[in-house]
Write a protein that holds these residues in place. Structure first.
Motif, PDB file in Angstrom:
ATOM      1  N   TYR A   1      42.559  53.221  32.306  1.00  0.00           N
ATOM      2  CA  TYR A   1      42.633  51.961  33.054  1.00  0.00           C
ATOM      3  C   TYR A   1      41.474  51.769  34.025  1.00  0.00           C
ATOM      4  CZ  TYR A   1      47.441  51.457  31.379  1.00  0.00           C
ATOM      5  OH  TYR A   1      48.557  51.326  30.596  1.00  0.00           O
ATOM      6  N   SER A   2      40.339  52.387  33.766  1.00  0.00           N
ATOM      7  CA  SER A   2      39.246  52.269  34.736  1.00  0.00           C
ATOM      8  C   SER A   2      38.466  50.972  34.586  1.00  0.00           C
ATOM      9  CB  SER A   2      38.288  53.457  34.622  1.00  0.00           C
ATOM     10  OG  SER A   2      37.430  53.329  33.490  1.00  0.00           O
TER      11      SER A   2
ATOM     12  N   ARG B   1      40.075  44.519  36.184  1.00  0.00           N
ATOM     13  CA  ARG B   1      40.997  45.425  36.887  1.00  0.00           C
ATOM     14  C   ARG B   1      42.395  45.199  36.329  1.00  0.00           C
ATOM     15  NH1 ARG B   1      41.082  48.429  41.774  1.00  0.00           N
ATOM     16  NH2 ARG B   1      43.125  48.585  42.782  1.00  0.00           N
ATOM     17  N   HIS B   2      43.154  46.279  36.174  1.00  0.00           N
ATOM     18  CA  HIS B   2      44.470  46.172  35.549  1.00  0.00           C
ATOM     19  C   HIS B   2      45.503  45.538  36.467  1.00  0.00           C
ATOM     20  CE1 HIS B   2      48.436  47.731  34.150  1.00  0.00           C
ATOM     21  NE2 HIS B   2      47.927  47.421  32.982  1.00  0.00           N
ATOM     22  N   GLU B   3      45.464  45.868  37.747  1.00  0.00           N
ATOM     23  CA  GLU B   3      46.469  45.355  38.677  1.00  0.00           C
ATOM     24  C   GLU B   3      46.029  45.619  40.102  1.00  0.00           C
ATOM     25  OE1 GLU B   3      49.947  48.396  39.177  1.00  0.00           O
ATOM     26  OE2 GLU B   3      49.281  48.532  37.083  1.00  0.00           O
ATOM     27  N   TRP B   4      46.703  44.950  41.035  1.00  0.00           N
ATOM     28  CA  TRP B   4      46.557  45.255  42.442  1.00  0.00           C
ATOM     29  C   TRP B   4      47.727  46.144  42.867  1.00  0.00           C
ATOM     30  CZ3 TRP B   4      41.891  44.054  43.727  1.00  0.00           C
ATOM     31  CH2 TRP B   4      41.273  42.912  43.207  1.00  0.00           C
TER      32      TRP B   4
ATOM     33  N   LEU C   1      43.039  55.287  41.034  1.00  0.00           N
ATOM     34  CA  LEU C   1      41.619  55.155  40.717  1.00  0.00           C
ATOM     35  C   LEU C   1      40.712  55.808  41.755  1.00  0.00           C
ATOM     36  CD1 LEU C   1      41.354  51.506  39.334  1.00  0.00           C
ATOM     37  CD2 LEU C   1      41.758  53.634  38.088  1.00  0.00           C
ATOM     38  N   GLY C   2      41.301  56.514  42.721  1.00  0.00           N
ATOM     39  CA  GLY C   2      40.507  57.253  43.702  1.00  0.00           C
ATOM     40  C   GLY C   2      39.700  56.370  44.617  1.00  0.00           C
ATOM     41  N   GLN C   3      40.218  55.178  44.938  1.00  0.00           N
ATOM     42  CA  GLN C   3      39.468  54.230  45.778  1.00  0.00           C
ATOM     43  C   GLN C   3      39.967  54.187  47.215  1.00  0.00           C
ATOM     44  OE1 GLN C   3      40.342  50.986  42.989  1.00  0.00           O
ATOM     45  NE2 GLN C   3      38.136  50.654  42.787  1.00  0.00           N
TER      46      GLN C   3
ATOM     47  N   ILE D   1      35.032  53.619  41.465  1.00  0.00           N
ATOM     48  CA  ILE D   1      36.225  54.324  41.007  1.00  0.00           C
ATOM     49  C   ILE D   1      35.941  55.818  40.940  1.00  0.00           C
ATOM     50  CG2 ILE D   1      37.765  54.623  39.014  1.00  0.00           C
ATOM     51  CD1 ILE D   1      37.408  51.517  38.663  1.00  0.00           C
ATOM     52  N   MET D   2      36.824  56.611  41.514  1.00  0.00           N
ATOM     53  CA  MET D   2      36.626  58.054  41.638  1.00  0.00           C
ATOM     54  C   MET D   2      35.297  58.386  42.317  1.00  0.00           C
ATOM     55  SD  MET D   2      39.337  59.439  40.655  1.00  0.00           S
ATOM     56  CE  MET D   2      40.834  59.082  39.743  1.00  0.00           C
TER      57      MET D   2
END
Length: 294
Positions: free
Chosen positions: A54-55, A87-90, A98-100, A123-124
């Motif tokens: 999902y990245s 982006r998949h979702e909020w 996602l390591g954000q 991301i990450m």
């Protein structure tokens, strides 16, 4: 004489074994169509990278393109300032996944971000998020790439806004790109909503949000000339797949990362798969060889 009988018996057993495999294995005998259906795999959310799903990132695209995948699905959302992003979702849990969380203020982890905030939150800590313009740049750079839309907002007014942005940006950059953009619809009336904005060459109908019967799906696909149907593992069944195959409409199943599952659905008549980590070679090997573990 005894030796000849043994050899003959072994040959008979081998023949029966291959006959059994041929009986059990039901290959998809339809030649793939032109366009995106020339490929059996779709990289889910631009494909997985380093175990992450999902990245929707540039690096995920590059890694999966290098593996030979040419059809990519991107999750598309509107940012806070109404720009289209991948982006998949909020939500806070997704931001953490996602390591954000380290690069965003705590109060924003569950919020809808602006385009600038989205682009700045790697991301990450290392993967580049993609806006719609970035995806169009990739499509122009890689002329054999196809893009399937997975629009995460599907209310009529949101669909109108999103597909207007999709088409206007593509027309401005290079109208030829629209031939390789494949909208994914979630319910039948979405066809008309998109058709009113732009008549795309190919449309996919995904079944995970519809309660339509198999018969209604087949009739709709036939009437509208749907390019492909994609469905979950639980929705896939031999009757629906066979009916679609009779119309020459390929079936895809999502999201599959296991070769044994590939074999199971290929025997059902399924043509292709959305995946995070598989490669084309994982779905193109002969079914009987897979049965023998080769």
């Amino acid at each position: 004489m005894r030796r000849k009988k043994i050899i003959y018996s072994l040959l008979m057993l081998a023949g029966l074994g291959f006959l059994l495999v041929a009986t059990l294995y039901k290959p998809q005998d339809r030649d793939p169509k032109d366009g995106f259906t020339a490929h059996r795999l779709v990289a889910h959310a631009m494909g997985g990278i380093d175990g992450l799903t999902y990245s929707n990132t540039y690096e995920a695209f590059a890694a999966n393109y290098e593996k030979g995948i040419r059809v990519f699905e991107a999750d598309l959302l509107l940012s806070k300032d109404n720009q289209l992003i991948a982006r998949h979702e909020w939500g806070e849990s997704f931001t953490v996944m996602l390591g954000q969380e380290e690069v965003m203020d705590p109060g924003t982890h569950g919020a809808v971000w602006t385009y600038e905030e989205f682009k700045n939150a790697k991301i990450m800590g290392r993967y580049e998020p993609l806006g719609w313009e970035d995806i169009l740049d990739l499509m122009e750079q890689y002329p054999d790439m196809y893009l399937i839309t997975d629009t995460k907002q599907i209310e009529p007014e949101e669909i109108d806004q999103i597909f207007t942005l999709i088409t206007e940006a593509a027309e401005q950059k290079n109208p030829e790109l629209l031939k390789r953009i494949v909208p994914q619809i979630y319910y039948q009336s979405m066809w008309d909503a998109i058709e009113a904005i732009y008549s795309f060459d190919s449309v996919i109908f995904t079944l995970y949000q519809t309660h339509d019967s198999d018969e209604a799906i087949v009739e709709f696909a036939k009437e509208k000339g749907i390019a492909a149907i994609t469905m979950s593992e639980t929705r896939a069944n031999a009757g629906l797949v066979a009916s679609l195959n009779e119309l020459g409409i390929p079936s895809y199943v999502h999201t599959i990362n296991d070769r044994d599952q590939v074999l199971k659905f290929k025997r059902m008549g399924v043509y292709g798969f959305y995946t995070d980590f598989l490669e084309e070679k994982d779905v193109e090997s002969s079914g009987w060889l897979q049965y023998l573990g080769l």
